[in-house]
Design a protein around this motif. Structure first.
Motif, PDB file in Angstrom:
ATOM      1  N   VAL B  30       0.880  -1.178   0.000  1.00 60.16           N
ATOM      2  CA  VAL B  30       0.000   0.000   0.000  1.00 60.16           C
ATOM      3  C   VAL B  30       0.914   1.224   0.000  1.00 60.16           C
ATOM      4  O   VAL B  30       1.671   1.434   0.953  1.00 60.16           O
ATOM      5  N   VAL B  31       0.841   2.006  -1.058  1.00 57.55           N
ATOM      6  CA  VAL B  31       1.893   2.993  -1.311  1.00 57.55           C
ATOM      7  C   VAL B  31       1.389   4.424  -1.134  1.00 57.55           C
ATOM      8  O   VAL B  31       0.302   4.783  -1.614  1.00 57.55           O
ATOM      9  N   LEU B 130      -0.877  -1.279  -4.497  1.00 50.69           N
ATOM     10  CA  LEU B 130      -2.077  -0.443  -4.363  1.00 50.69           C
ATOM     11  C   LEU B 130      -1.668   0.971  -3.978  1.00 50.69           C
ATOM     12  O   LEU B 130      -0.871   1.152  -3.053  1.00 50.69           O
ATOM     13  N   PRO B 131      -2.203   1.972  -4.658  1.00 53.85           N
ATOM     14  CA  PRO B 131      -2.037   3.329  -4.115  1.00 53.85           C
ATOM     15  C   PRO B 131      -2.845   3.399  -2.827  1.00 53.85           C
ATOM     16  O   PRO B 131      -3.843   2.695  -2.687  1.00 53.85           O
ATOM     17  N   MET B 132      -2.453   4.235  -1.908  1.00 51.34           N
ATOM     18  CA  MET B 132      -3.221   4.335  -0.653  1.00 51.34           C
ATOM     19  C   MET B 132      -4.652   4.781  -0.921  1.00 51.34           C
ATOM     20  O   MET B 132      -5.576   4.392  -0.222  1.00 51.34           O
ATOM     21  N   SER B 133      -4.825   5.594  -1.976  1.00 53.91           N
ATOM     22  CA  SER B 133      -6.155   6.105  -2.316  1.00 53.91           C
ATOM     23  C   SER B 133      -6.200   6.415  -3.802  1.00 53.91           C
ATOM     24  O   SER B 133      -5.188   6.738  -4.412  1.00 53.91           O
ATOM     25  N   ASP B 134      -7.390   6.301  -4.376  1.00 50.33           N
ATOM     26  CA  ASP B 134      -7.577   6.759  -5.756  1.00 50.33           C
ATOM     27  C   ASP B 134      -7.913   8.241  -5.800  1.00 50.33           C
ATOM     28  O   ASP B 134      -7.982   8.833  -6.876  1.00 50.33           O
ATOM     29  N   VAL B 199       6.691  10.790   9.002  1.00 49.48           N
ATOM     30  CA  VAL B 199       5.877  12.007   8.893  1.00 49.48           C
ATOM     31  C   VAL B 199       5.298  12.154   7.485  1.00 49.48           C
ATOM     32  O   VAL B 199       4.091  12.331   7.316  1.00 49.48           O
ATOM     33  N   VAL B 200       6.147  12.096   6.474  1.00 57.81           N
ATOM     34  CA  VAL B 200       5.694  12.441   5.127  1.00 57.81           C
ATOM     35  C   VAL B 200       5.544  11.242   4.191  1.00 57.81           C
ATOM     36  O   VAL B 200       5.129  11.413   3.047  1.00 57.81           O
ATOM     37  N   SER B 201       5.873  10.024   4.654  1.00 59.47           N
ATOM     38  CA  SER B 201       5.632   8.852   3.806  1.00 59.47           C
ATOM     39  C   SER B 201       4.566   7.948   4.419  1.00 59.47           C
ATOM     40  O   SER B 201       3.610   7.567   3.754  1.00 59.47           O
ATOM     41  N   ILE B 202       4.734   7.616   5.706  1.00 55.94           N
ATOM     42  CA  ILE B 202       3.713   6.811   6.386  1.00 55.94           C
ATOM     43  C   ILE B 202       2.549   7.719   6.819  1.00 55.94           C
ATOM     44  O   ILE B 202       1.380   7.324   6.747  1.00 55.94           O
ATOM     45  N   GLY B 203       2.870   8.941   7.200  1.00 55.26           N
ATOM     46  CA  GLY B 203       1.843   9.890   7.657  1.00 55.26           C
ATOM     47  C   GLY B 203       0.670  10.034   6.696  1.00 55.26           C
ATOM     48  O   GLY B 203      -0.496   9.951   7.111  1.00 55.26           O
ATOM     49  N   PRO B 204       0.914  10.251   5.401  1.00 53.66           N
ATOM     50  CA  PRO B 204      -0.215  10.404   4.474  1.00 53.66           C
ATOM     51  C   PRO B 204      -1.079   9.144   4.392  1.00 53.66           C
ATOM     52  O   PRO B 204      -2.303   9.247   4.272  1.00 53.66           O
TER      53      PRO B 204
END
Lengths: 315, 315
Positions: B30-31, B130-134, B199-204
């Motif tokens: 999940v990216v 998978l993108p985290m979201s479309d 912060v900026v990779s897992i955070g989103p």
């Protein structure tokens, strides 16, 4: 000042002749954008680019479009990912630089006129290049089957090997001439209609509200060059389109399509016998060698075109 | 099935370890797409591409991003036209094929999930990406001066050499997890938080509604790998960002930021002395060699990570 209404390859060659016989900075080229398209998110203006690359001496002389010495890594990668269906419109790697620049600037809010001037300057052009309009106008062709194709689908993807029943210029009614277009037509000593397809290259320019009227007002000083020589188009589908749309694939057929704006039509020596038919359409005929296969021939044609309104014709 | 929450380079390396010790087709990555950006009209997904290229064995190993053996004709052309201001984000010619494909498909109405799966298949990946979201989510950093930068401006253009006061994930509230994301978290035997910037990779990824809750429900089976080793980030600005946002640049600082979802944190041997601090944050500590400088070291770390929830830790 000379104003030249332009399509792509034929117009680019005409301009290479004109810059040899008149100050390039006194030439304003008004270019068809009905061929413009969006592919892969990129804004592509084929006729503007063909003219820019040609005047910069950077064009691929074999194809007449694209850049000389081009590489094709992006297209190869795209074809591996998406197949030939995605790569029928070939975008070379260096050519992509142009499309990335144009698209980025347009997204920032620049007008196509502004981007066109920036690209022309970056390529070192002295000729002033204007898109016919900053508003989107799209040439759409209805095929015999009833379907519609945008110009590049028709021209490149199907290699213009489909019968066309009608042509329309989507967005033309709401479009405005780009800044400077009407002024160039009004103030030019000679307005040249380049030897471009009268239906799908000159047609869209005339469809921009105000352009045809401005040309008609300058009719004695408007000189066209027939893109049909000996009944055939030197390049592209102009001959077929003229017939399919109820006209004739000949210099006389071109004269009839453009008679409302054309004072003089320069026709090729092989079409000398058509001079009477051209004049019967109300257009003066001037006979010259119109095949610009070398820079010297382009120069001689340019001389003939600029002299045409003064009555140097043989028609 | 293993689910891996991913940023870019660190996650890509983690995955190259995991595919050596478990069936790649049983891995769901999940990216982060908070780094995604639009440049020159093209839709660019840096973390997805870094992972795709790395797993395909096609990545440039020197940089950790982009394709090996890349050419740069388009960027050179763009720089000649628009200057260095337009080329700070380097897009190689073959890499452009990926962006042209993605952008074209998105414009046709495909979802980012669909395009991601198509690209993964074209690159021969067995891992499910998978993108985290479309939906668009964009990481925005507020700098000390009060201005805001999108992630790529911060990371690439300014080389993360500006002080950051706050981070927000634009669009996150309205976003939905991409199809399969919550199911992967719910059904995985182990959920891995790759050694990516918390912060900026897992955070989103955590900011996408539902993801943090799903992870928290699986907390005993959630294993992270600290991207901070010996007080410094192995790559990028994770150490600075942790401090700037009020935390600590250490494995313990990572544990505190992620304690709500993390059951276990794998920390490097050089940070063995921090195991107590990690556990004080409520997170089990497992000590291992976390520097994936070779495929063999990545494999050994992957083994340690998968064994971690079973109590193989030394903490």
């Amino acid at each position: 000042m000379i104003c030249v209404l332009c399509g792509g390859v034929g117009a680019a060659r005409m301009l290479t002749g004109l810059v040899q016989v008149t100050d390039p900075s006194s030439i304003v080229a008004v270019v068809n954008t009905g061929d413009d398209t969006e592919l892969h998110g990129l804004s592509i203006s084929p006729d503007l680019d063909t003219i820019t690359y040609t005047l910069a001496g950077a064009v691929n002389l074999e194809t007449g479009w694209g850049l000389a010495g081009e590489s094709w890594q992006a297209m190869s990668a795209l074809e591996r990912l998406g197949g030939a269906e995605r790569t029928w419109f070939r975008l070379g790697d260096r050519d992509l630089g142009t499309h990335l620049y144009r698209t980025g600037r347009l997204r920032e809010g620049a007008t196509l006129s502004e981007v066109t001037a920036e690209l022309a300057a970056a390529f070192g052009l002295a000729v002033r290049l204007l898109p016919m309009s900053d508003d989107p106008v799209r040439t759409v062709l209805r095929t015999a089957g009833g379907g519609e194709l945008c110009f590049q689908e028709y021209f490149v993807k199907h290699r213009h090997a489909v019968a066309v029943e009608a042509v329309r210029f989507e967005g033309a009614e709401a479009s405005r001439p780009a800044p400077g277009v009407l002024e160039a037509i009004e103030q030019a000593t000679v307005v040249v209609l380049a030897p471009s397809n009268p239906v799908v290259s000159i047609g869209p320019v005339l469809a921009v509200p105000g352009v045809e009227e401005a040309l008609a007002a300058r009719r004695p000083d408007v000189v066209g060059v027939s893109p049909i020589v000996g009944g055939a188009a030197l390049k592209g589908p102009a001959d077929r389109l003229l017939v399919e749309l109820g006209g004739e694939a000949s210099a006389a057929g071109v004269a009839r399509v453009l008679s409302g704006v054309l004072g003089t039509l320069v026709i090729d020596e092989v079409d000398r016998h058509l001079a009477g038919e051209v004049e019967a359409a109300g257009v003066r005929a001037v006979v010259a060698d119109t095949v610009m296969s070398t820079p010297a021939r382009a120069r001689r044609l340019a001389e003939a075109v600029l002299a045409a309104p003064a009555g140097a014709g043989e028609g």
